[in-house]
Design a protein around this motif. Structure first.
Motif, PDB file in Angstrom:
ATOM      1  N   PRO A   9       0.802  -1.245   0.000  1.00 23.20           N
ATOM      2  CA  PRO A   9       0.000   0.000   0.000  1.00 23.20           C
ATOM      3  C   PRO A   9       0.820   1.272   0.000  1.00 23.20           C
ATOM      4  CG  PRO A   9      -0.962  -1.600   1.502  1.00 23.20           C
ATOM      5  CD  PRO A   9       0.323  -2.182   1.034  1.00 23.20           C
ATOM      6  N   LEU A  10       2.120   1.214   0.353  1.00 19.47           N
ATOM      7  CA  LEU A  10       2.934   2.428   0.417  1.00 19.47           C
ATOM      8  C   LEU A  10       3.684   2.715  -0.876  1.00 19.47           C
ATOM      9  CD1 LEU A  10       4.350   2.166   4.040  1.00 19.47           C
ATOM     10  CD2 LEU A  10       2.294   3.316   3.239  1.00 19.47           C
ATOM     11  N   GLY A  11       3.665   1.819  -1.828  1.00 22.56           N
ATOM     12  CA  GLY A  11       4.373   2.077  -3.082  1.00 22.56           C
ATOM     13  C   GLY A  11       4.796   0.788  -3.752  1.00 22.56           C
ATOM     14  N   SER A  12       5.716   0.927  -4.699  1.00 18.77           N
ATOM     15  CA  SER A  12       6.177  -0.234  -5.440  1.00 18.77           C
ATOM     16  C   SER A  12       7.604   0.011  -5.911  1.00 18.77           C
ATOM     17  CB  SER A  12       5.265  -0.530  -6.644  1.00 18.77           C
ATOM     18  OG  SER A  12       5.302   0.557  -7.560  1.00 18.77           O
ATOM     19  N   ASP A  13       8.292  -1.070  -6.299  1.00 15.89           N
ATOM     20  CA  ASP A  13       9.648  -1.016  -6.838  1.00 15.89           C
ATOM     21  C   ASP A  13       9.801  -2.219  -7.751  1.00 15.89           C
ATOM     22  OD1 ASP A  13      12.193  -0.214  -7.339  1.00 15.89           O
ATOM     23  OD2 ASP A  13      13.041  -0.785  -5.408  1.00 15.89           O
ATOM     24  N   HIS A  14      10.772  -2.174  -8.641  1.00 14.68           N
ATOM     25  CA  HIS A  14      10.938  -3.278  -9.569  1.00 14.68           C
ATOM     26  C   HIS A  14      12.400  -3.452  -9.906  1.00 14.68           C
ATOM     27  CE1 HIS A  14      11.119   0.118 -12.383  1.00 14.68           C
ATOM     28  NE2 HIS A  14      11.771  -0.689 -13.191  1.00 14.68           N
ATOM     29  N   THR A  15      12.708  -4.601 -10.475  1.00 15.65           N
ATOM     30  CA  THR A  15      14.042  -4.900 -10.977  1.00 15.65           C
ATOM     31  C   THR A  15      13.898  -5.737 -12.235  1.00 15.65           C
ATOM     32  OG1 THR A  15      16.209  -5.835 -10.408  1.00 15.65           O
ATOM     33  CG2 THR A  15      14.290  -7.027  -9.633  1.00 15.65           C
ATOM     34  N   ASN A  16      14.902  -5.648 -13.095  1.00 15.50           N
ATOM     35  CA  ASN A  16      14.886  -6.368 -14.366  1.00 15.50           C
ATOM     36  C   ASN A  16      15.888  -7.506 -14.322  1.00 15.50           C
ATOM     37  OD1 ASN A  16      12.980  -4.602 -15.488  1.00 15.50           O
ATOM     38  ND2 ASN A  16      14.582  -3.161 -16.095  1.00 15.50           N
ATOM     39  N   ILE A  17      15.494  -8.651 -14.820  1.00 12.85           N
ATOM     40  CA  ILE A  17      16.347  -9.837 -14.898  1.00 12.85           C
ATOM     41  C   ILE A  17      16.278 -10.351 -16.327  1.00 12.85           C
ATOM     42  CG2 ILE A  17      16.829 -12.123 -13.983  1.00 12.85           C
ATOM     43  CD1 ILE A  17      15.319 -11.344 -11.478  1.00 12.85           C
ATOM     44  N   GLN A  18      17.429 -10.492 -16.933  1.00 10.27           N
ATOM     45  CA  GLN A  18      17.479 -10.914 -18.331  1.00 10.27           C
ATOM     46  C   GLN A  18      17.820 -12.397 -18.398  1.00 10.27           C
ATOM     47  OE1 GLN A  18      20.264  -8.775 -20.704  1.00 10.27           O
ATOM     48  NE2 GLN A  18      19.549  -9.599 -22.630  1.00 10.27           N
ATOM     49  N   LEU A  19      16.988 -13.167 -19.082  1.00 10.25           N
ATOM     50  CA  LEU A  19      17.231 -14.592 -19.301  1.00 10.25           C
ATOM     51  C   LEU A  19      17.904 -14.738 -20.657  1.00 10.25           C
ATOM     52  CD1 LEU A  19      16.928 -17.487 -18.372  1.00 10.25           C
ATOM     53  CD2 LEU A  19      14.660 -17.539 -19.398  1.00 10.25           C
ATOM     54  N   VAL A  20      19.107 -15.291 -20.657  1.00 11.23           N
ATOM     55  CA  VAL A  20      19.901 -15.401 -21.873  1.00 11.23           C
ATOM     56  C   VAL A  20      20.365 -16.835 -22.037  1.00 11.23           C
ATOM     57  CG1 VAL A  20      20.666 -12.992 -21.745  1.00 11.23           C
ATOM     58  CG2 VAL A  20      22.013 -14.772 -20.646  1.00 11.23           C
ATOM     59  N   SER A  21      20.982 -17.088 -23.161  1.00  8.28           N
ATOM     60  CA  SER A  21      21.527 -18.408 -23.449  1.00  8.28           C
ATOM     61  C   SER A  21      22.849 -18.592 -22.722  1.00  8.28           C
ATOM     62  CB  SER A  21      21.734 -18.570 -24.960  1.00  8.28           C
ATOM     63  OG  SER A  21      22.484 -19.726 -25.249  1.00  8.28           O
ATOM     64  N   ILE A  22      23.176 -19.867 -22.465  1.00  4.32           N
ATOM     65  CA  ILE A  22      24.513 -20.145 -21.948  1.00  4.32           C
ATOM     66  C   ILE A  22      25.527 -19.761 -23.027  1.00  4.32           C
ATOM     67  CG2 ILE A  22      23.803 -21.946 -20.329  1.00  4.32           C
ATOM     68  CD1 ILE A  22      24.610 -24.020 -22.366  1.00  4.32           C
TER      69      ILE A  22
END
Length: 1267
Positions: A950-963
Motif C-alpha cells: 500500500p505504500l508504493g512499489s519497486d521493480h528490478t529487471n532480470i534478463q534470461l539469456v543463453s549459456i
C-alpha cells in the motif's frame, strides 16, 4: 400504442392550456374557486417539496394548513423558516415550497381561501406530503469489515439490522455471491415516530469453497437509488489432507548408523494449513514446518543422524489443524545397520615368560554380527573359543577367547583383536595391547668403600648400587639395618633411607667399623654413630644406572671438638592482675614477669595490636646466669574493651626469639546497640524478613521483646514469626500490612536498652500496559510506552533492549529513553528501517524477578527491491530441456505482492511452464519464478519483477539469456608489487551460466612471445603473478573462460602495464592507479625476418631427424602471434578468443608450459606424476610457410601442467567428458575437424545430448582444455 399517443397528446395539451390560463391575470368578474388543486407528493428526506395551489379569488386571503394548523397568510411563513409561498399572487398562485424537508414535514396539508365580499371561504381537499427516509447504516453481527472464522459444515446465525428508515427496508443476504434463502425478517418501530427498522437473521452453513469470500448484507428501499451493503470476510476452517513421507531410495526404512537422514513430509490443503510434527516411537522429535500458502501445502523436513538405538523405531509424520477430527499419520519403521561401537580386550597382557596369556575380546552390539581374529605383530593367532550373543538394539555381541605362551622375544609386540564383516567392507575395527613379558634382572652389585673398612663419624661415604637386565626395570631402594640402642653386627630392623641427614652438632662424631651392604640408587650420606647398620638386598635390579640423591659437602673425614657458648632463650611469661570483676570506668593494673633468660629480653605491651606504654622494673639476676625482667601497665576500662586481649611479649634481639602471654578483659556492662544496628530492613512481599539485632552486652541479654503497633509479639513465636536465639525477629510470608516500625527492648543484669527498626516491604514490578505492536511510518516519530506497578519506584529502573542477531542492530543510541514515575518511554525520532523489530522493556527495581515485556516496532515503508549484480542475468540452455529460476527479493512493510512481466507484458502464471513461489520472513519477501522447458524463442527476454504494497512499489529487471562464453572481467588493478611478483585483483563478469575460470597472459616488453598463468582456485578474484624480473616493463591481460570458450579480449579486455621495482627500491602496494588502456610501444618489425630465418633452421633440423613425421601445430596461428608481437601495443585487441596456452609437451615440441618457475605455488604442479620445474619459455616460434601442419581451424593439443591441477580442483561433474578430453585415434595426431558453432546458437544443443567420451582414452600429455 396508437391509442396511447392521442391520449397523451390530449393530456399534454390540457396541461399547457391550464398552465397558460393560470398565468393570466384573474379578472374580478371570474367565479371564486381553485384552478389548481394540491396533489399528494412524495420526496426523499433533505429534498425540496412543493404543493401547488391556484385560486380564483381576488382580494381573498390564502393560507395553508398543516395537520389543521394554520401557517398564516404571510408568504414568508415566519414560524416555519423552511416554508414559504411561491408564485404570483395576482395570478392566484399560492404554492407551498418546503426546503430541506425532514420527517417533521410528513403531514396532511390543505389550501384555504378566506371569506370575502365576492364569496365564502374555500378549502382544498387534504393532500399528504410523504417524506422518505433512507436507512443510513446497517449493523451486521459479526462486526462489519471483520474476518469471521467459521468451521466448514457447521451452521452459524448472522443478523443484520438496518437503521431508522421510512418505509422499512428490505434485507437480503449473499453468501459468496449467492442469495441465502433461509432468512427470517421482522419490522420494528424506529427511534422516532413514523420510522422503522428491519432486523433479518440468516442461517449460514459455510463450505471450504467459501474461504476468503464475502458474506454480504444488502438493504434496499424506495429512498435509495442503489442498495447499501455491508460485508464480512469468511475465513472457513477445514481439515488438511493426509501427510505423505518421501523416502530417499528404494528400500524404505533401511538406513546405516551415522547416516544423516533427511525425510520430507508434505500435507496438502486445509485452513489453517496443516501443522506437521515428527514422532519417533510416539515421542515428538521435530515440530518445525513450513507452509506454501499459494498452494496450501505444508511441508516439514526431518533431519536426524541415525543411531544404533534407532533400530526398530517408528518414525511417523502427523498432520492436523485446529478443526481436524483426528490426527492423520504416515509412518516408517527403521531397519538400522550399525557396526560395533567399541572392542574390549579383557585380561592382562603382562605375564612372566614361558607362562600362558589368556585374553578375551568382546565387541559392542552390531548389526549384522562381526567376526573376530587375533594378531600378534604380523602373525595371526588362532582363538580357543568364539561365542555370539544377542546385543542391544537388535544386534549381536561377538566374543573370542585366546590363550598363548608368552616368550621373551615377543615382549613389546602389539597384540590386536580385529573385527570385520561383509556389511562393513570399507571399515575395520581394532583394539590393541602391547605384550609385556616379565623376566628377572641378570646382575646386581654395589660400589663403595671396601668391606670391613673403619670410618669416623662425620666421614662422607659414597655408595652406588648398580643393576643390569630385567623387565620391568627393578625399583632400587636403600636400607640401613641396625638396632634402636647401641651398635650391632647384624640384625635389627630395615629402614628405607630417603634423604641424607647430619646427626649431631656438638663435640666430635666418630664412625665405628661396620660392613655397609647397600641396595638402591646411589646416594651420599654422612656417617654418624647411628649409621653402623647393615644394608640388605630386597630384590634384583636391572640395567646399570647411577643415581645420586644429593650430597652434603663437608671437608675432612672427622669433626674437631669445638667450644659452644650456651644461650638460654626466654621460655615463660606470666601476667599478674589486681582485679577480677571489671565495669566501665574501673582502673586495671597488669604486671608482666619473665623468668631467667640469657641474654636479657625486652618486654612490651599491646592491646589488640595497639602498643601500650608500661612501667619497666629493674633487671634482677636469675639462675643459669640469666636475668629476670618485669613491666606493668595501667588501663581504664570501657564497654568496648570487653573481650580484648592485652598481650605481653618477651623478645630476645640476639636470638631472634619471642615468648608471649595475654590477658583477656571481662568488662560487665548493660546492653548497647552497635553502630551497625540496622534501622531499616527491606523485605520482599511473600518472602522472608530478618530484623537483625546488633547489640553488645556482658553478660548476654536475658530477654528480647518485640512490639509492633502496640502489640507485643509472643517470644514463643507465632504463625508467621519467631524470635531467634540472638534476638533477631524472623518473619515469613511477609505482606504489605507488615510494613512499619518494630520496637525492640533488650535487658540483662546490668541494665536495659531500646531500638526502633523499620520494615520496608518491596515487591517486584509488574507490567500493566504495553502497546504491541507499535506502528510508525518511516521517518515518523513514536513513543513505546511501558507502564508498571512496582515498589520501590526508582528513576533508573526502566531499561530497553532491542532484540536482534547482529550487535550493531541492538544499539539504542539514536533513541531517547525517558521515565516518569511508573511509566517509561522509548522515543524514536525519524524512524528508520534498521530500528524495526522486537524491543524488550525491562523493569528492575531491585526486587527479583525483573519484569520483561516484548513489544514489536513495525516501521512501515514502501518496497525496496534488491538489485544484486549476479541477478541481472540468468543463463539457461534454450533447448526446451532445461529450467531456469529467477530470484526476486524485496523488503517492505506491510506485506508485499509480487508481479512478473516479460518484455513489458504481464506473465501468465496459469501457464504450466511458469511456477512462482513466494516466501515471507519478517520484512523480507522473496519470489522465485521457475521457468520449465526454457525455449530460446519464447523465454529469452527481459523479465521484470515488481514488488507492491500500500505504500508504493519497486521493480528490478532480470534478463534470461543463453549459456555462452563469459563476459570479460573488469577492474583489473595492482594491489601489491615486489621485484619478482605482482599482486592482481579484479571483478568477475557474467559467467555465461557455466563455471568460469581465469587466466593471466603477460609479456615482457622487448621480448617476443607471451607467457600464461592459470588462476587457482578457479573462482578466485585475486592472484599473485610470480616469476618476474626486477626493473622490467610488462603488459598483463586477464582472460575468463568456461566450457564454451574465452571472454572477448578485443572488446574491453582487462589489461594493464606494470614495471617491476628494482632490487634497491621498496616493495609493497602501489600508490597510484594503473591505467586499463594498453600503451603503445615501439614497432618490432625489423625482428620479423630474423625470427623467420631461425624458425626455418629449426624446422629443417627437426625434419631431418624424424623423417616424414607430421608435426601437429597450427602454423598460421603461430605466425599471426609473431606478427602481432611486432605491431604497436594498441593492436593487441586483435587477439582471437582462443586459449594460447594450449601447447605440446612432447620431446620434439618447441612450445612449452608457462608454469615452471620456482616461485610458482606448489599446488600448480601435478600431484600424481612428478614433473621437474622448467623456466618459462616463449609461446610462439616461427616455422617456414612451406611446412604442412594442421588446418587453420584445427585445435592445439593442451598438454602443460595445468591439466592435472584442473582435474584436482574442478568441481565434481561441473563439465563432463565433453569439456575435458577429445577422442583421438592413436594413429591420427590431428584433432577432429569439427567446427564449433557460434555460442549464441549453442542453446539448442546441450552437453547431455553429445556422446560421452571415456575420461582416460588420451595419454596424459595430450589432455587439456577444449578451445
Amino acid at each position: 400504442m396508437a391509442l396511447r399517443i392521442p391520449v397523451r397528446a390530449s393530456l399534454l395539451f390540457m396541461r399547457l392550456l391550464t398552465t397558460g390560463l393560470a398565468q393570466l391575470p384573474i379578472p374580478a368578474s371570474a367565479p371564486r374557486g381553485f384552478w389548481a388543486l394540491p396533489e399528494n407528493v412524495t420526496v426523499v428526506e433533505g429534498a425540496a417539496a412543493e404543493l401547488r395551489c391556484g385560486v380564483r379569488a381576488p382580494d381573498s386571503v390564502v393560507q395553508w394548513a398543516k395537520d389543521g394548523l394554520l401557517l398564516g397568510p404571510d408568504p414568508r411563513i415566519p414560524s416555519f423558516p423552511r416554508y414559504h409561498l411561491e408564485g404570483d399572487p395576482s395570478r392566484g398562485e399560492f404554492h407551498l415550497h418546503i426546503e430541506a424537508s425532514d420527517l417533521s414535514d410528513d403531514a396532511e396539508y390543505e389550501c384555504q381561501v378566506g371569506r370575502s365580499e365576492t364569496g365564502p371561504e374555500l378549502v382544498s381537499p387534504r393532500v399528504a406530503l410523504s417524506i422518505l427516509v433512507p436507512p443510513r447504516v446497517l449493523q451486521l453481527t459479526p462486526e462489519v469489515g471483520s474476518t469471521v472464522t467459521w468451521v466448514a459444515g457447521q451452521q452459524y446465525v448472522v443478523s443484520c439490522v438496518s437503521g431508522d428508515a421510512k418505509p422499512a427496508p428490505d434485507i437480503t443476504f449473499l453468501q459468496s455471491g449467492q442469495t441465502i434463502s433461509d432468512i427470517s425478517a421482522s419490522v420494528n418501530a424506529g427511534s422516532q415516530e413514523k420510522l422503522f427498522t428491519t432486523e433479518a437473521t440468516a442461517r449460514v452453513t459455510p463450505q471450504s469453497s467459501d474461504n476468503g469470500h464475502l458474506l454480504v448484507c444488502e438493504a434496499s428501499s424506495p429512498a435509495l437509488n442503489t442498495p447499501i451493503k455491508v460485508s464480512v470476510t469468511m475465513n472457513v476452517l477445514f481439515p488438511p489432507g493426509p501427510p505423505v513421507i518421501q523416502w530417499p531410495g528404494l528400500d524404505e526404512g533401511h538406513v546405516r548408523a551415522g547416516q544423516s537422514l533427511e525425510l520430507p513430509c508434505t500435507a496438502r490443503g486445509g485452513n489453517p494449513p496443516a501443522t506437521l510434527q515428527w514422532l519417533k516411537n510416539g515421542q515428538p522429535m521435530s515440530t518445525a514446518w513450513g507452509t506454501e500458502h499459494t498452494e496450501a501445502v505444508a511441508s516439514s523436513m526431518l533431519v536426524m543422524v541415525v543411531r544404533p538405538e534407532d533400530h526398530g523405531a517408528r518414525l511417523s509424520c502427523e498432520a492436523h489443524n485446529s478443526v481436524s477430527t483426528g490426527i492423520q499419520e504416515h509412518g516408517v519403521t527403521l531397519q538400522v545397520t550399525f557396526p560395533p561401537s567399541a572392542l574390549t580386550i579383557l585380561g592382562s597382557a603382562s605375564q612372566s615368560e614361558n607362562k600362558n596369556v589368556t585374553l578375551s575380546c568382546i565387541t559392542k552390539s552390531s548389526r549384522p554380527r562381526v567376526l573376530l581374529r587375533w594378531w600378534l605383530g604380523w602373525r595371526q593367532l588362532l582363538p580357543t573359543e568364539e561365542t555370539v550373543m544377542d546385543g542391544l538394539h537388535g544386534g549381536h555381541i561377538s566374543m573370542s577367547n585366546l590363550t598363548f605362551l608368552a616368550r621373551r622375544e615377543d615382549n613389546g609386540l602389539t597384540l590386536t583383536c580385529e573385527a570385520f564383516s561383509e556389511a562393513f567392507t570399507k571399515e575395520t575395527f581394532k583394539k590393541s595391547l602391547t605384550l609385556n613379558v616379565k623376566y628377572p634382572a641378570q646382575k646386581l652389585w654395589i660400589e663403595g668403600p671396601q668391606k670391613g673398612q673403619h670410618l669416623r663419624a662425620g666421614t662422607r661415604v659414597r655408595l652406588v648400587c648398580l643393576a643390569i637386565g630385567g623387565n620391568p626395570d627393578p625399583p632400587l631402594t636403600w636400607y640401613k639395618v641396625g638396632a634402636k640402642q647401641g651398635l650391632q653386627e647384624c640384625g635389627g630392623r630395615m629402614e628405607p633411607l630417603l634423604s641424607s641427614r647430619v646427626l649431631g652438632n656438638l663435640g666430635k662424631t666418630r664412625i665405628f667399623g661396620k660392613t655397609q651392604e647397600i641396595l638402591s640408587y646411589g646416594r651420599e650420606l654422612e656417617k654418624t654413630q647411628e649409621d653402623s647398620r647393615t644394608v640388605t638386598e630386597p630384590r634384583p635390579p636391572q640395567e646399570p644406572r647411577r643415581v645420586q640423591l644429593g650430597s652434603l659437602e663437608k671437608s675432612g673425614n672427622t669433626f674437631s671438638r669445638e667450644l659452644v657458648l650456651v644461650t638460654v632463650p626466654p621460655t615463660n611469661v606470666t601476667i599478674l592482675t589486681n582485679a577480677s570483676a571489671l565495669r566501665p570506668g574501673d582502673a586495671l593494673n597488669l604486671t608482666c614477669v619473665s623468668v631467667s633468660s640469657n641474654p636479657p629480653v625486652n618486654l612490651s605491651w599491646d592491646k589488640e595490636g595497639e602498643g601500650l606504654e608500661g612501667m619497666p622494673a629493674p633487671l634482677r639476676s636469675a639462675p643459669f646466669k640469666g636475668s629476670y625482667a618485669a613491666r606493668s601497665v595501667l588501663l581504664r576500662m570501657s564497654s568496648r574493651d570487653h573481650g580484648h586481649r592485652v598481650t605481653c611479649r618477651a623478645h630476645s634481639t640476639e636470638l631472634q626469639e619471642t615468648v608471649s602471654a595475654f590477658y583477656r578483659l571481662n568488662v560487665l556492662y548493660p546492653p548497647e546497640f552497635l553502630g551497625e544496628q540496622a534501622l531499616v530492613v527491606t523485605a520482599v512481599e511473600q518472602g522472608e524478613a530478618l530484623l537483625p539485632v546488633s547489640v553488645s552486652a556482658n553478660p548476654a541479654p536475658e530477654a528480647f521483646n518485640w512490639t509492633f503497633r502496640g502489640y507485643r509479639l509472643s517470644p514463643a513465636g507465632g504463625p508467621r514469626h519467631r524470635i531467634l536465639s540472638g534476638g533477631t525477629l524472623q518473619l515469613w510470608n511477609v505482606t504489605r500490612a507488615d510494613d512499619g516500625l518494630y520496637q525492640l527492648h533488650c535487658q540483662n543484669s546490668e541494665g536495659t536498652a531500646e531500638a526502633l527498626v523499620r520494615l520496608d516491604v518491596h515487591y517486584a514490578p509488574t507490567i500493566r500496559a504495553l502497546q504491541d505492536p507499535t506502528e510508525v511510518n518511516i521517518g515518523g516519530s513514536v513513543d513505546i510506552v511501558c507502564t508498571v506497578d512496582a515498589n520501590p519506584i526508582l528513576p533508573g529502573m526502566f531499561n530497553w533492549e532491542k532484540l536482534g542477531e547482529e550487535e550493531e542492530d541492538q544499539s539504542l543510541d539514536d533513541m531517547e529513553k525517558m521515565s516518569k514515575g511508573s511509566t517509561g518511554h522509548l522515543r524514536i525520532h525519524h524512524a528508520k528501517l534498521a530500528q524495526a523489530g522486537a524491543y524488550q522493556c525491562i523493569v528492575d527495581n531491585g526486587v527479583a524477578p525483573p519484569a520483561r515485556g516484548l513489544v514489536r516496532l513495525v516501521v512501515r515503508f514502501a518496497p525496496q527491491v534488491e538489485h544484486p549484480t549476479p541477478l541481472t542475468k540468468v543463463a539457461a540452455a534454450g533447448d526446451s530441456t532445461s529450467s531456469a529460476t529467477l530470484h526476486c527479493r524485496a523488503r517492505g512493510v506491510p506485506n508485499i505482492a509480487f508481479t512478473w512481466t516479460k518484455n513489458g507484458v504481464s506473465l501468465d502464471l496459469q501457464d504450466p511452464r511458469y511456477t512462482e513461489h513466494t516466501y515471507h520472513q519478517g520484512v523480507v519477501h522473496s519470489s522465485l519464478l521457475t521457468i520449465a522447458n526454457v525455449s530460446a524463442a519464447q523465454d529469452y527476454a527481459l523479465f521484470t519483477c515488481t514488488a507492491t504494497n500500500p505504500l508504493g512499489s519497486d521493480h528490478t529487471n532480470i534478463q534470461l539469456v543463453s549459456i555462452s562464453r563469459p563476459d570479460p572481467p573488469s577492474g583489473l588493478k595492482v594491489v601489491s608489487m615486489t621485484p619478482y611478483s605482482v599482486g592482481l585483483e579484479w571483478k568477475p563478469g557474467f559467467d555465461g551460466g557455466l563455471p568460469q575460470r581465469f587466466q593471466i597472459r603477460y609479456e615482457a616488453l622487448g621480448t617476443p612471445g607471451f607467457l600464461y598463468m592459470d588462476v587457482l582456485p578457479p573462482q578466485a578474484t585475486t592472484f599473485t603473478l610470480t616469476g618476474l624480473q626486477p626493473s622490467t616493463r610488462y603488459r598483463v591481460w586477464l582472460l575468463a573462460s568456461n566450457a564454451l570458450g574465452d571472454s572477448e579480449l578485443a572488446d574491453k579486455g582487462s589489461q594493464i602495464p606494470i614495471t617491476t621495482p628494482g632490487l634497491d627500491q621498496p616493495s609493497g602496494e602501489p600508490d597510484y592507479q594503473l591505467p586499463t588502456e594498453q600503451p603503445s610501444g615501439p614497432s618490432g618489425m625489423p625482428q620479423l625476418p630474423v625470427l623467420f630465418a631461425i624458425g626455418g633452421l629449426l624446422l629443417l633440423s627437426n625434419a631431418s631427424c624424424v623423417g616424414g613425421f607430421l608435426w601437429q601445430r597450427r602454423l598460421k596461428r603461430l605466425a599471426a602471434g609473431i606478427s602481432e608481437k611486432t605491431e604497436l601495443g594498441s593492436e593487441e585487441d586483435r587477439v582471437r578468443n582462443e586459449y594460447e596456452e594450449s601447447q605440446w609437451t612432447g620431446d620434439r615440441d618447441t612450445r612449452s608450459s608457462t608454469v615452471s618457475t620456482t616461485d610458482v605455488e606448489p599446488y600448480y604442479h601435478s600431484m600424481r606424476d612428478f614433473s621437474p620445474q622448467l623456466p618459462p619459455t616463449l609461446e610462439e616460434v616461427l616455422y617456414p610457410h612451406g611446412f604442412r601442419g594442421l588446418e587453420e581451424e584445427d585445435m592445439a593439443s593442451p598438454g602443460h601442467l595445468y591439466d592435472e591441477v584442473e582435474r584436482l580442483y574442478a568441481p565434481s561433474g561441473a563439465w563432463g567428458p565433453l569439456y575435458d578430453e577429445v577422442q583421438m585415434s592413436p594413429y591420427d595426431l590431428h584433432w577432429p575437424e569439427t567446427k564449433y558453432e557460434d555460442p549464441g546458437r549453442i542453446y539448442d544443443q546441450g552437453a547431455g545430448d553429445l556422446d560421452p567420451v571415456e575420461p582416460d582414452v588420451l595419454p596424459f600429455e595430450l589432455r587439456g582444455h577444449l578451445v
